[in-house]
Design an enzyme around this catalytic site. Structure first.
Site, PDB file in Angstrom:
ATOM      1  CE1 TYR A 162      -4.953  -1.786   4.333  1.00  0.00           C
ATOM      2  CE2 TYR A 162      -3.769   0.254   3.880  1.00  0.00           C
ATOM      3  CZ  TYR A 162      -4.353  -0.918   3.437  1.00  0.00           C
ATOM      4  OH  TYR A 162      -4.334  -1.216   2.087  1.00  0.00           O
ATOM      5  CB  SER A 193      -0.881   0.010   1.262  1.00  0.00           C
ATOM      6  OG  SER A 193      -1.533   1.242   1.440  1.00  0.00           O
TER       7      SER A 193
END
Length: 258
Positions: A163, A150
């Site tokens: 996250y 990510s």
């Protein structure tokens, strides 16, 4: 030119794709099948897996469905066994596309959500790659381990502390596996999607203020689609990238450059 065409094929390969029921995982699974791979599809939703399998088989490919809740994963051996039994041969490539998100300020972030995200986004990919890598090393087989990382692997994004931590950890894992395994023909790489419109980002995209703020960060001036990630995944899985390992490939419309 036949040589370059051969460098893109996945003919005769077997791939395990987690998160294959929708979004990025579905698009990658379908693309792998179109290039000749047999694919084991993993997701919690049997209904979504059925749709992915239907798309693959409608195009002449072969896939097996493995409805499985990754939060319940033990050592990884059970799921790898299911995939190899279903495909009838050892797995060559694995794509870790399954993921969770929870948005909350760090000071208020629930420990239970921290545990869920770290398990699915980081621990489960490690356990599956550990088991598959062990089998590949023991048999002297080459392999590809592809992780969906990510922007959060390298950037601090607000209200997504678990996250961010999990995706940063993914790159530590990728570098370690590459360092230990690449001399034996097993490559590990990751893809960093930018702001992609998927079910996991639906809440973010539904907020006009947050949507506009994210859009302003994209030099290409559009949000990504799940199929935008396919080219990077195919590249990393195919022979064309045989000298690429331990890398993070951004597919983000230029967001990481500003």
């Amino acid at each position: 030119m036949s040589g370059i065409r051969d460098s893109f094929t996945l003919e005769g390969k077997r791939a395990l794709v987690t998160g294959a029921g929708r979004g990025i995982g579905r698009e990658i699974a379908v693309a792998f099948a179109q290039l000749g791979a047999q694919v084991a599809l993993v997701s919690r939703s049997g209904t979504e897996l059925e749709e992915t399998r239907r798309l693959i088989e409608a195009d002449g490919g072969r896939a097996v469905q493995l409805p499985y809740d990754l939060l319940e994963l033990g050592t990884g051996a059970e799921l790898i066994d299911l995939a190899e039994d279903g495909l009838g041969a050892p797995v060559d490539n694995i794509v870790h596309s399954a993921g969770l998100q929870h948005r909350a300020p760090a000071a208020e972030f629930p420990p239970s959500q921290w545990d869920r995200l770290l398990r699915v986004n980081l621990t489960v990919p490690f356990l599956l790659s550990q088991e598959l890598g062990r089998r590949q090393l023991d048999a002297g087989r080459e392999g590809n381990h592809i992780f969906i990382a990510s922007l959060a692997s390298v950037m601090g994004l607000g209200d997504t502390v678990a996250y961010n931590a999990s995706k940063s950890g993914v790159m530590g894992l990728v570098r370690s596996l590459s360092t230990e395994w690449s001399a034996r023909g097993i490559r590990a790489n990751a893809i960093a999607p930018g702001y992609i419109e998927t079910a996991m980002t639906a809440d973010l995209m539904a907020d006009p203020v947050k949507r506009a703020a994210r859009f302003a960060q994209i030099p290409m001036r559009r949000f990504g689609r799940p199929d935008d990630i396919v080219g990077a995944a195919v590249f990393l899985a195919a022979p064309l990238s045989s000298y690429v390992t331990g890398q993070l490939l951004f597919v983000d419309g230029g967001t990481s450059t500003i």
